[in-house]
Design a protein around this motif. Structure first.
Motif, mmCIF file in Angstrom:
data_model
loop_
_atom_site.group_PDB
_atom_site.id
_atom_site.type_symbol
_atom_site.label_atom_id
_atom_site.label_comp_id
_atom_site.label_asym_id
_atom_site.label_seq_id
_atom_site.Cartn_x
_atom_site.Cartn_y
_atom_site.Cartn_z
ATOM 1 N N LYS A 152 -39.772 12.428 -57.582
ATOM 2 C CA LYS A 152 -39.079 13.368 -58.456
ATOM 3 C C LYS A 152 -37.757 13.779 -57.817
ATOM 4 O O LYS A 152 -37.696 13.958 -56.605
ATOM 5 C CB LYS A 152 -39.929 14.628 -58.637
ATOM 6 C CG LYS A 152 -41.213 14.383 -59.386
ATOM 7 C CD LYS A 152 -40.973 14.453 -60.871
ATOM 8 C CE LYS A 152 -42.293 14.391 -61.622
ATOM 9 N NZ LYS A 152 -42.076 13.956 -63.011
ATOM 10 N N GLY B 105 -37.449 17.535 -62.972
ATOM 11 C CA GLY B 105 -37.289 17.544 -61.515
ATOM 12 C C GLY B 105 -38.172 18.605 -60.925
ATOM 13 O O GLY B 105 -38.625 19.513 -61.629
ATOM 14 N N GLU C 231 -41.877 22.630 -61.699
ATOM 15 C CA GLU C 231 -41.147 21.556 -62.339
ATOM 16 C C GLU C 231 -40.212 22.129 -63.390
ATOM 17 O O GLU C 231 -40.601 22.998 -64.158
ATOM 18 C CB GLU C 231 -42.132 20.577 -62.982
ATOM 19 C CG GLU C 231 -41.464 19.318 -63.456
ATOM 20 C CD GLU C 231 -42.469 18.198 -63.637
ATOM 21 O OE1 GLU C 231 -42.662 17.778 -64.773
ATOM 22 O OE2 GLU C 231 -43.045 17.756 -62.617
#
Lengths: 551, 441
Positions: free
Chosen positions: B409, B317, B300
């Protein structure tokens, strides 16, 4: 599917066969016109260039062909507009009748014209009687007569091509022009005619090439007025073989030059494929105009059918019973009876039939094979096969006759030459070569329309190449192939132009018999042969028409 | 917000249940592997190994390997020219691979003629034999393979399978497009092929007919339990019919997996933007706001998109590879992973609505952000509810765009060189709607 080695071999084999049949004889003719191996000379060409009559014949061929294009266009295109754009009583039947002259073998058309408009023909007798003249009012002779016959038989090309193009025209395009403020004439000139250009060029090409190779009309109507085709035959008959070969080469070059020029004009075209709906026919509403159109239409059809009717009538006139009367005094079936009862008279019929059957069959098989291989391989091999199949179309029949006569008069099997001249082989072979473009093109057109996925589907279902071809491809291209077959059969059956160069007494076809009957003034017999040829051709034409409709 | 997320999940759940039900409704010959999801099947029935194919200078397939379990349906999707049709034609045997093997139950069939492969195929335009009746079309393969014992019964069974039992005597030109499609399926299945190939089988149908025919197609294939490869350019079709979906791009396999895997965890930039709708945003991995553990573990990343009144706006993200700090990256964001917010709280970006697209159940909004880049957002009443009234914003209204909490995401990919400006938000306005790409012929 990717071509296998086996099919590549097959393609090469077919290409080789076509080269031997189509280009090799032409090449041999050129070589012999140049004196042949060991004796190279330009003397024959120089001789050709020195002679005034050769240049005159060349010039006549050129201008008559050009004039034929103009005249045929002037008749055919307006007719196409009338039949495609207006609706009047009898339009459908008449529209089909108008295409009839294409079904008449050239020689039959010529003698029908002779019986109708010739010095002792119906029309001239009628005019002579009505006006009380001592002499026939005109003589059907010279370039005028040739042009008359050419116009009669070739306007059909313009008519059919222009009609098809008009039917394909996108109606919304005309509506767009109207919305933009263009009037009728402006729309015609700026929108409709430019859209017809490719079709008109195609018809012009066909007319020009047919006129250039036309033999029957100049031969029958204008004995002394030589064009290239009759000049070639005259030279050969006089034993001037080398000169005939030079003339043949010159005519072939002229034909190829014209082909190249018109093709170049065609390649400028921006080809648009219209997807719209053809403009609707204009219904003629005013009763007067409706009747006007109907009367004009029916008299036109009558005019078209007059030669056929005349031929039929003359075939019923017994020998030397009709002299000065307006209407023949005796009509019976004695000419038919004579023909059917005398084996020697029946023989040309049988000759023509078997030779046409063999030639057409061969041309269909070869055309189908070549077309299939051409499409399967594509690229240079495909183009070569297609070109070889189409070439005989561009070369006048007289030239091919000379070429085949040259190639197959020498015994040299190791270089593919045999003495076939004077044997029953040469004429069917010549017919086959002449029919090849017709059958080959039809097969190409049929195969091109076929979705390649159909054969793939057959393969994926477990069918081998033979089964897929027999069960799927062949039934689907059959209409196209049958159409080509009918047209090829008419061509072979009525052939005069190659026959007159290559026939022997034993293998003389109908056309040669017609010519000898004319020479001894047996008009009835000539007409009987003409009628039989006409009936056979009409039958083949019907088959062709059904094939066309079945597409 | 959570409520919404819940409903989102619930929908996915229903999808999965439907899928399972479909499978259960089918034949019991359907192997376990068929519904096993993204992992490759345990025992492959149909195997493509390292297939390569070029046409002249054009390299159409590059090292394509796929495995299908017995009874599995695999959908091949991709843009036109991606090689999916070529892959199918290699399978059918209409083209030969330059390299590679095609194994069926362990036998290499790559060099066999199509006629001897025992593969059934439904063609894009059906390729029904127009001169034969429906019966003769279906019987063709049986006759060609000399399976003529009980031919009439077999054909009848097949016609019954596609619900055309009374149509045997019809000419194929006398039946509708949907019926033709079903005849094509019956014809392909009649000789009991080992593998079924479907080339855009529904692309020729009316949209109104397509969904129903799709269900019927799937039911028929399931009933027979045949291993199937479906080529399609319609994602919806691939997701519905395929047990797994393989995405091809430029001749390569980008990703293979279940529909949900491709949607939720795309492993490449192409798949991320190809599946569904997506916007691209540019930014850089942010030092200041990145949790230390997040940045380099490849899972991430925090991406700074720009500064709003001295506040750095950062979005979290999923990144697919470890990245350095300050690296230029691209975010691929689906409209349904964004929401409209009433304020800049929670890392929202200010923007203005430039377009609203009402599609019935859903409304999409195109929001132009400060830097000029545009992003597509799924708008619902819920998004605006914080403002008090439940309503959809108007065009030209100023709004904020925020990530939907707990939603999908965004995916983060390193940006290719030399495409970005210095500093700040470097916006990319490209939106892609690949689902509308042309069918490749």
């Amino acid at each position: 599917m990717k071509p296998t080695l086996q099919s590549r071999r097959l393609a090469y084999g077919i290409a080789l066969g076509l080269v031997w049949l189509v280009t090799y004889p032409l090449l041999l003719t050129l070589l012999e016109a140049l004196g042949g191996a060991g004796a190279w000379t330009l003397e024959h060409f120089a001789e050709f260039a020195r002679r005034g009559d050769e240049w005159r014949a060349l010039w006549r061929s050129l201008w008559i062909s050009t004039a034929s294009v103009v005249l045929a266009g002037l008749v055919g295109v307006p007719l196409a507009f009338v039949f495609e754009r207006t609706e009047f009583p009898g339009r459908r039947v008449l529209g089909a009748l108008v295409a009839l002259p294409v079904a008449l073998p050239p020689l039959v058309g010529v003698i029908a014209f002779l019986f109708l408009y010739g010095e002792s023909g119906f029309v001239s007798r009628l005019v002579q009687t009505v006006l009380g003249l001592d002499q026939p009012p005109w003589r059907l002779h010279g370039p005028g007569a040739i042009l008359l016959v050419h116009t009669y038989s070739m306007y059909v090309y313009f008519y059919l091509f222009a009609r098809a193009a008009l039917a394909r025209l996108d109606g919304s395009m005309l509506e767009a022009a109207a919305v933009l403020g263009a009037g009728r004439w402006r729309t015609l000139w700026k929108v409709t005619l430019p859209q017809l250009r490719p079709a008109l060029l195609g018809a012009a090409l066909l007319t020009f090439m047919t006129s250039l190779g036309s033999f029957s009309a100049p031969y029958i109507f204008a004995g002394g007025y030589r064009v290239m085709t009759t000049q070639i035959v005259a030279s050969r008959v006089n034993g001037q073989y080398a000169l005939a070969q030079v003339e043949a080469i010159v005519l072939a070059l002229m034909a190829l030059g014209a082909l190249w020029m018109i093709r170049r004009m065609q390649s400028d075209e921006t080809v648009t494929s219209a997807h719209g709906v053809a403009p609707s026919r204009q219904r003629i509403v005013s009763p007067l105009a409706r009747w006007g159109f109907a009367v004009i239409g029916w008299s036109l059809a009558g005019f078209m059918l007059l030669p056929h009717a005349t031929l039929l009538l003359i075939s019923l006139v017994p020998h030397s019973t009709w002299t000065v009367e307006l209407w023949p005094p005796v009509l019976n079936f004695s000419n038919y009876h004579e023909l059917l009862s005398e084996p020697e008279r029946l023989r040309p019929m049988l000759n023509s039939l078997w030779m046409a059957v063999v030639a057409t069959g061969g041309a269909v098989v070869l055309g189908l094979l070549a077309a299939r291989q051409s499409l399967r391989h594509g690229g240079r091999m495909g183009a070569a096969l297609e070109g070889l199949v189409a070439l005989p179309w561009a070369i006048p029949g007289t030239v091919f006759a000379i070429a085949l006569g040259t190639a197959f008069s020498v015994h040299a099997p190791y270089i593919g030459r045999f003495v076939w001249i004077g044997t029953p082989i040469i004429l069917p072979l010549a017919y086959l070569v002449r029919c090849l473009p017709i059958t080959g093109r039809a097969a190409l057109a049929g195969l091109r329309q076929l979705d390649p996925a159909l054969e793939e589907a057959a393969h994926s279902l477990g069918a081998g190449p033979m089964r897929a071809f027999r069960r799927v491809t062949l039934p689907l291209v059959r209409p196209a192939v049958v159409a080509g077959l009918g047209l090829a059969f008419i061509t072979a059956l009525g052939d005069f132009v190659t026959s007159i160069v290559l026939y022997t007494y034993e293998t003389r076809p109908i056309s040669i018999e017609i010519q000898s009957a004319l020479r001894v003034q047996e008009f009835g017999v000539a007409a009987v042969y003409g009628v039989l040829l006409m009936i056979l051709s009409a039958a083949a034409f019907l088959v062709w028409g059904r094939g066309e409709a079945g597409r | 917000m959570d409520e919404h997320l819940g409903s989102h999940r619930a929908r996915a759940g229903i999808e999965a249940v439907t899928k399972a039900a479909d499978t259960a409704a089918g034949d019991d010959t359907t192997g376990e592997g068929a519904v096993d999801g993204g992992t490759s099947p345990q025992s492959a029935y149909l195997e493509l190994r390292h297939l390569d194919k070029s046409f002249g200078d054009v390299h159409v397939l590059r090292d394509l390997s796929l495995e299908l379990a017995e009874g599995e349906i695999l959908a091949l999707v991709g843009l036109s020219g991606s090689g999916k049709t070529t892959a199918l034609r290699l399978l059918a045997g209409f083209e030969r691979p330059d390299r590679g093997e095609i194994l069926v139950d362990g036998d290499d069939v790559a060099s066999l003629e199509p006629a001897r492969r025992g593969f059934g195929m439904v063609f894009q335009h059906y390729a029904l034999f127009p001169h034969m009746t429906v019966f003769d079309n279906v019987a063709f393969g049986l006759q060609a393979q000399s399976k003529t014992v009980g031919l009439a019964e077999r054909v009848a069974t097949m016609l019954e399978l596609v619900d055309l039992q009374d149509f045997g005597d019809r000419k194929v030109s006398e039946i509708s497009g949907g019926q033709q499609q079903r005849v094509a399926l019956a014809r392909a299945l009649a000789p009991e092929p080992r593998v079924l190939l479907l080339d855009e089988p529904l692309s020729n149908l009316d949209p109104s007919l397509r969904e129903r025919t799709r269900r019927e197609l799937k039911a028929a294939v399931r009933k027979v339990g045949i291993t199937t490869v479906l080529v399609t350019h319609e994602q919806e079709e691939a997701f519905h019919v395929g047990d797994r979906v393989a995405v091809l791009n430029d001749g390569r396999l980008e990703q293979i997996g279940t529909a949900s895997e491709l949607y939720r965890t795309p492993t490449s930039r192409f798949v991320a933007s190809f599946i569904g709708r997506a916007s691209r945003l540019r930014g850089f991995t942010d030092e200041a706001s990145t949790p230390r553990r997040g940045l380099n573990d490849g899972h991430e990343a925090w991406v700074a998109l720009g500064q709003v009144q001295d506040i750095a706006v950062c979005w979290a993200g999923v990144s697919l590879q470890p990245m350095a700090e300050g690296e230029r990256v691209e975010l691929i964001v689906k409209p349904e992973s964004l929401r409209l917010a009433s304020s800049e709280t929670g890392g929202a970006l200010p923007g203005r609505v430039v377009e609203l697209r009402f599609t019935g159940p859903l409304t999409y909004g195109v929001i132009r952000l400060m830097g000029g880049e545009e992003v597509e957002v799924l708008v619902d009443d819920d998004s605006a509810s914080k403002k008090g009234a439940s309503r959809v914003p108007k065009v030209h209204e100023d709004v904020f765009v925020a990530p939907r909490e707990g939603g999908l995401k965004p995916r983060v990919f390193p940006l290719e060189d030399g495409v970005s400006r210095e500093g700040g938000v470097s916006g990319d306005t490209s939106r892609k709607d690949v689902s509308r790409e042309e069918v490749d012929e």
